[in-house]
Design an enzyme around this catalytic site. Sequence first.
Site, mmCIF file in Angstrom:
data_model
loop_
_atom_site.group_PDB
_atom_site.id
_atom_site.type_symbol
_atom_site.label_atom_id
_atom_site.label_comp_id
_atom_site.label_asym_id
_atom_site.label_seq_id
_atom_site.Cartn_x
_atom_site.Cartn_y
_atom_site.Cartn_z
ATOM 1 N N GLU A 187 -9.760 12.657 -5.538
ATOM 2 C CA GLU A 187 -10.941 11.933 -4.925
ATOM 3 C C GLU A 187 -12.231 12.775 -5.049
ATOM 4 O OE1 GLU A 187 -10.699 9.251 -4.038
ATOM 5 O OE2 GLU A 187 -8.843 8.867 -3.661
ATOM 6 N N HIS A 245 -10.863 6.280 -10.829
ATOM 7 C CA HIS A 245 -9.533 6.691 -10.665
ATOM 8 C C HIS A 245 -8.740 6.594 -11.845
ATOM 9 C CE1 HIS A 245 -9.080 8.321 -6.675
ATOM 10 N NE2 HIS A 245 -9.766 7.230 -6.205
ATOM 11 N N GLN A 286 0.909 -1.137 -0.185
ATOM 12 C CA GLN A 286 -0.042 0.250 0.036
ATOM 13 C C GLN A 286 0.860 1.213 0.057
ATOM 14 O OE1 GLN A 286 -3.161 0.559 -0.337
ATOM 15 N NE2 GLN A 286 -2.613 2.838 -0.427
ATOM 16 N N CYS A 287 0.834 1.821 -1.016
ATOM 17 C CA CYS A 287 2.088 2.800 -1.146
ATOM 18 C C CYS A 287 1.509 4.206 -1.203
ATOM 19 C CB CYS A 287 2.919 2.752 -2.521
ATOM 20 S SG CYS A 287 3.790 1.381 -2.892
ATOM 21 N N GLN A 288 0.241 4.584 -1.201
ATOM 22 C CA GLN A 288 -0.424 5.638 -1.010
ATOM 23 C C GLN A 288 -0.496 6.253 0.593
ATOM 24 O OE1 GLN A 288 -4.549 6.617 -2.149
ATOM 25 N NE2 GLN A 288 -3.976 8.310 -3.228
ATOM 26 N N GLY A 326 -10.970 0.521 1.478
ATOM 27 C CA GLY A 326 -12.206 -0.355 0.776
ATOM 28 C C GLY A 326 -11.529 -0.756 -0.258
ATOM 29 N N GLY A 327 -10.883 0.274 -1.255
ATOM 30 C CA GLY A 327 -10.233 -0.228 -2.616
ATOM 31 C C GLY A 327 -8.905 0.757 -2.689
ATOM 32 N N MET A 328 -8.045 0.330 -3.452
ATOM 33 C CA MET A 328 -6.983 1.412 -3.928
ATOM 34 C C MET A 328 -6.835 0.949 -5.338
ATOM 35 S SD MET A 328 -4.668 3.270 -3.188
ATOM 36 C CE MET A 328 -3.621 4.224 -4.225
ATOM 37 N N GLU A 329 -6.760 2.096 -6.169
ATOM 38 C CA GLU A 329 -6.946 2.241 -7.599
ATOM 39 C C GLU A 329 -5.516 2.030 -8.391
ATOM 40 O OE1 GLU A 329 -6.032 6.520 -5.997
ATOM 41 O OE2 GLU A 329 -7.158 4.635 -5.393
ATOM 42 N N HIS A 389 -15.966 3.453 -8.257
ATOM 43 C CA HIS A 389 -14.959 4.534 -7.427
ATOM 44 C C HIS A 389 -13.636 4.143 -8.034
ATOM 45 C CE1 HIS A 389 -13.823 7.503 -4.738
ATOM 46 N NE2 HIS A 389 -12.603 6.850 -4.486
ATOM 47 N N GLU A 390 -13.218 2.809 -7.810
ATOM 48 C CA GLU A 390 -11.851 2.511 -8.115
ATOM 49 C C GLU A 390 -11.351 2.623 -9.689
ATOM 50 O OE1 GLU A 390 -10.027 2.663 -5.764
ATOM 51 O OE2 GLU A 390 -11.620 2.506 -4.245
ATOM 52 N N ASP A 449 -1.018 11.651 5.960
ATOM 53 C CA ASP A 449 -1.889 10.900 6.496
ATOM 54 C C ASP A 449 -2.698 11.572 7.725
ATOM 55 O OD1 ASP A 449 -2.151 8.430 5.392
ATOM 56 O OD2 ASP A 449 -0.362 7.409 6.320
ATOM 57 N N TYR A 497 -12.919 13.883 -0.550
ATOM 58 C CA TYR A 497 -13.918 13.291 -1.560
ATOM 59 C C TYR A 497 -15.186 13.927 -1.521
ATOM 60 C CZ TYR A 497 -10.871 9.319 -0.598
ATOM 61 O OH TYR A 497 -10.064 8.139 -0.287
ATOM 62 N N MET A 515 -9.658 0.815 7.374
ATOM 63 C CA MET A 515 -9.712 2.037 8.157
ATOM 64 C C MET A 515 -11.109 2.770 8.353
ATOM 65 S SD MET A 515 -5.967 3.874 8.086
ATOM 66 C CE MET A 515 -5.885 4.156 6.361
ATOM 67 N N LYS A 516 -11.975 2.544 7.292
ATOM 68 C CA LYS A 516 -13.162 3.216 7.415
ATOM 69 C C LYS A 516 -14.146 2.634 8.652
ATOM 70 C CE LYS A 516 -17.297 3.717 4.683
ATOM 71 N NZ LYS A 516 -18.105 3.356 3.341
#
Length: 644
Positions: free
Chosen positions: A328, A308, A131-133, A277-280, A304-305, A386, A394, A595-596
């Site tokens: 976003e 992106h 997870q790089c973002q 939830g997702g990563m694009e 959503h993904e 972060d 969003y 995290m949501k």
Amino acid sequence: MADPTTQSNYLQVTSEHVSFKWTLDFSNKTISGSATHTLRIKENGVMEVIFDTSDLHIESTVVADLPTPYEIKEKHKVMGSALHIPLPANLKAGDVVVVKVTYGTTPDSTALQWLEKEQTQGKKHPFLFSQCQPIYARALAPLQDSSSVKITYSGQVTSTLPALLSAIRKFPPPDGPIHDGKVVGKDLVTYTYEQPVPIPSYIIAIAAGDLVYKPFPRLEGKEWTSSVWSEPELIDRAYWEFSEDTARFLAAEEKLITPYQFGVYDVLVLPPSFPFGGMENSCLSFVTPTLLTGDRTLVDVIVHELTHSWFGNGVTYVAHACHFWLNEGWTTYLERVLQGYLHSPAHRGFSYLIGSKALKDSLKLYIEKPKYQRLIIELDKGEDPDDSYSSIPYEKGANFLLYLERSLGGLDVFLPYVREYVKSFMGKSITSDQWKAQLYDYFGKNGGPDKVRVLDSVDWDAWFYGEGLNLPVDMDYDMTLAEEAYDLARRWDASRTIGDVSKLDFKPSDLEKFDSNQITVFIERLQSLPTLPSSHLQHLTSIYNLSSTGNAEIRARLYGLLLADPTVPIAKESASEAVKWVVGDDGTGIVKGRMKFCRPVFRAVDKVDHDLATSFFNKARTSFHPIARKMIEKVKSCNITRFS
């Protein structure tokens, strides 16, 4: 504007292509290999290239085929350690230099989560995912880790387990067996990938584990392909959940905007500790298994993904957090436009209504840090992006675009502009001012003085830099799908005067005609009202069977309702159940690492019983992704006090 989250000198020399060669070591939880950069000189006389790194072990550097000394500066707690490598003398703007860095990651890498086999669905093999973002690619490889820089890349990954990258697979062939007939978990296979479209570093991604795939039916006339990946134990569920809609969504998006440029759109269902939830990631969206509800009610996350691919992966913001809303806000806005076409205009408005609750919660969370309430957040050098991550870019961003759409004449007027926006900036990184200038230019040419006057009437400072708990203007949404949910909430609110819950006129069938979003709005509406008596909340939970629902969106809202007032008895009773659900101690063994869900639950439980929250977090700490772990530790008192 220079990116405040990078130590690289990307304005002087820019990486254009990176070739990765990696070997995965699941026993030691490391990736070893090299990153070879093709650099373009931007200024005459540049003496060095500076890469971002974080917790990497640098072994050697080679510049233009010559071994070259390097220097690693002292580690900054947010930005990591700057890697300085001298360049040949007398370089001029336009020159190209190749720099190879041989290195390895460490088990402390924030970008990587290594799971033991017991933490997977199959419990046979370990698992790795990245997870790089926003700025964690530097913990995966030495890079100019800024959204202002876009690169193409190639990758060779040697692994005993099938490996995926956010790129197009070249070997084994895309339509062939992923592990080339070898024994999974034992035999080494080298996987090769190419990403020919320039992308920002935060969507470089890797995943490896006991992975299989199932291709979706190919749409006639489409060059791109689409598949779903997961562990074998989930592949049939995942295929059923996503196969009906994914390609249809992507085709509809192309029709609304421009053709899809990445060639492949795959979905990877990750283990439950995935923090989002997702990563694009380009070509390969990562998604949480909490989407597998068995009724396709949460499949719109895929909208959503994949959106992106145009907004973020295509048109990218410059300088993280400062202009993050360009990713976003635009994606959320177009996601909802697409929902209006795929479902109905009422569904579009309903999505804004649901989002308004998340926006209000985020704005309240940052009441003591009001700069994070802004749409454009000006970070200080080295400030952790972060800390500003929330629903605000969003939701405030999507509402801003909806406001502009309505002000300028509706979708029929605004959508042609959207297409022009994408065509103008595809493949580029931009600022909000560049977007604004292009907006003025387009409507000046395609609407004349009347449209320019509309834009002049916009309170740009209020939208960009406004703080507080309200949007600059009041927004109205289509309430068609909300009225039934609101009516049921009103009935419950009115019932609080009836002391004997056995006399309440509620029954399980109240929710039979509701979809999951309507149930969500019903619970959120109740949460906005004075807290019901514990007896009523217990009765509500029981007759609607909400505490055992497999829909994590509903379950999380339920705990938000039950824990809203720490002084009522049911909050104490529910705190243990809620925290057990998050850490997988509820009999499922599944950590809700998204995290949501985990951050609000820990935040709510912490207010009810700090010791309980601390105890369960410490027990399950290593099961959470490093990013989620860091953010949960900052939960108490609006990201100020850490758990002890």
